[in-house]
Design an enzyme around this catalytic site. Sequence first.
Site, mmCIF file in Angstrom:
data_model
loop_
_atom_site.group_PDB
_atom_site.id
_atom_site.type_symbol
_atom_site.label_atom_id
_atom_site.label_comp_id
_atom_site.label_asym_id
_atom_site.label_seq_id
_atom_site.Cartn_x
_atom_site.Cartn_y
_atom_site.Cartn_z
ATOM 1 N N LYS A 166 -7.949 1.641 -3.104
ATOM 2 C CA LYS A 166 -7.654 1.145 -1.749
ATOM 3 C C LYS A 166 -7.796 2.274 -0.719
ATOM 4 O O LYS A 166 -8.405 2.095 0.340
ATOM 5 C CB LYS A 166 -6.235 0.566 -1.741
ATOM 6 C CG LYS A 166 -5.620 0.383 -0.377
ATOM 7 C CD LYS A 166 -5.585 -1.033 0.079
ATOM 8 C CE LYS A 166 -5.165 -1.095 1.540
ATOM 9 N NZ LYS A 166 -5.311 -2.363 2.152
ATOM 10 N N THR B 222 0.875 -1.176 0.000
ATOM 11 C CA THR B 222 0.000 0.000 0.000
ATOM 12 C C THR B 222 0.912 1.225 0.000
ATOM 13 O O THR B 222 1.687 1.404 0.941
ATOM 14 C CB THR B 222 -0.890 0.039 1.248
ATOM 15 O OG1 THR B 222 -1.652 -1.165 1.300
ATOM 16 C CG2 THR B 222 -1.839 1.234 1.213
ATOM 17 N N LYS C 9 -2.002 4.831 8.718
ATOM 18 C CA LYS C 9 -1.214 4.917 7.467
ATOM 19 C C LYS C 9 -2.147 5.164 6.271
ATOM 20 O O LYS C 9 -1.946 6.091 5.488
ATOM 21 C CB LYS C 9 -0.427 3.621 7.250
ATOM 22 C CG LYS C 9 0.276 3.587 5.910
ATOM 23 C CD LYS C 9 0.886 2.241 5.575
ATOM 24 C CE LYS C 9 1.371 2.253 4.123
ATOM 25 N NZ LYS C 9 1.937 0.975 3.703
#
Length: 295
Positions: free
Chosen positions: A168, A93, A243
């Site tokens: 995402k 990611t 995050k």
Amino acid sequence: MATIGFIGLGNMGLPMASNLVKAGHEVLGYDASADILQNAKEVGIITCATATDAASEAEILVTMLPNGEILLSVLAEVLPVTPKGALLIDCSTVDVESAKQFHASAKAAGLGSIDAPVSGGIGGAQAGTLTFMIGGSDSDCKKAAPYLDIMGAKQVRCGEGSAGQAAKICNNMLLATTMIGVGEAFSLGKKLGLEPQALYDVMSTSSGSCWSINTYCPVPGVGPTTPADNDYKPGFASSLMIKDAGLAQVAAEQSGQATPMGARALELYKEFAAQSGEDLDFSGIITWLERLERG
Ligand code: NAD
């Protein structure tokens, strides 16, 4: 069977690479940690002393790294030795800008590339049931599909390069806000004297229903078994939510889109983590919300 390079054999990468080995592929793996390399050897991965060794014979090169900066530095190392025509699959990611640079560098080096971040966590990586959100050309996505099929149960092509990362972070920004909303609703319900089970029975079948209630209810003993039933052991740690919600804010800033709920959710997660620790599951924010005094 293909020769696959795999760089980043951490909590997610090691079980993913192990599933490729079980499917009969030759996997050359590299991680910056010597202890991890030892574990990798035990599951049949051919361990390498450097990232370039893992990449130099790869037909497919998978990366599963902590962030965009590390991804791009590893890429700068391996691109000169990766065989022309190989396909890069980045499952980390990372921020959208790094994902764009990843694709541009791969193209300049004559390599195919897809960004394929995952959801499903460590359990999904072990079971081979991850969902991949994919950005890249049609032909690169088709070429990657059989390998992703081994590591996951679902592939969603979201568009061209970096679209997987974009999807995402949009999803996880939404998840951050819904989990806080659900935590607030249960906290208020408690103050109003409602039984959590009664409120669950209403909300999970009414207009407020969502994944954060129906599948991942943050109240212990209510709904399906979730990290709430295991003292909020992750699951999906708050550090990872911070995050991802942070990456969403960077993307919002760069694209000029206001996301007031997403921005506030990030602040609240940071306050929660500062007081309760980053290692608790992200649904544990309900325990902090319940204690919040009205200012
Ligand atoms: P992790 O920290 O366990 O693994 C990352 C690995 O990369 C570590 O083993 C580290 O030693 C290695 N590494 C760091 N720098 C390196 C370098 N320069 N060269 C080679 N190896 C290097 O993290 P993780 O939980 O496996 O997550 C990996 C990625 O997947 C992250 O981007 C994370 O956001 C994402 N992700 C994690 C989860 C989860 O539940 N853990 C879920 C979805 C997505």
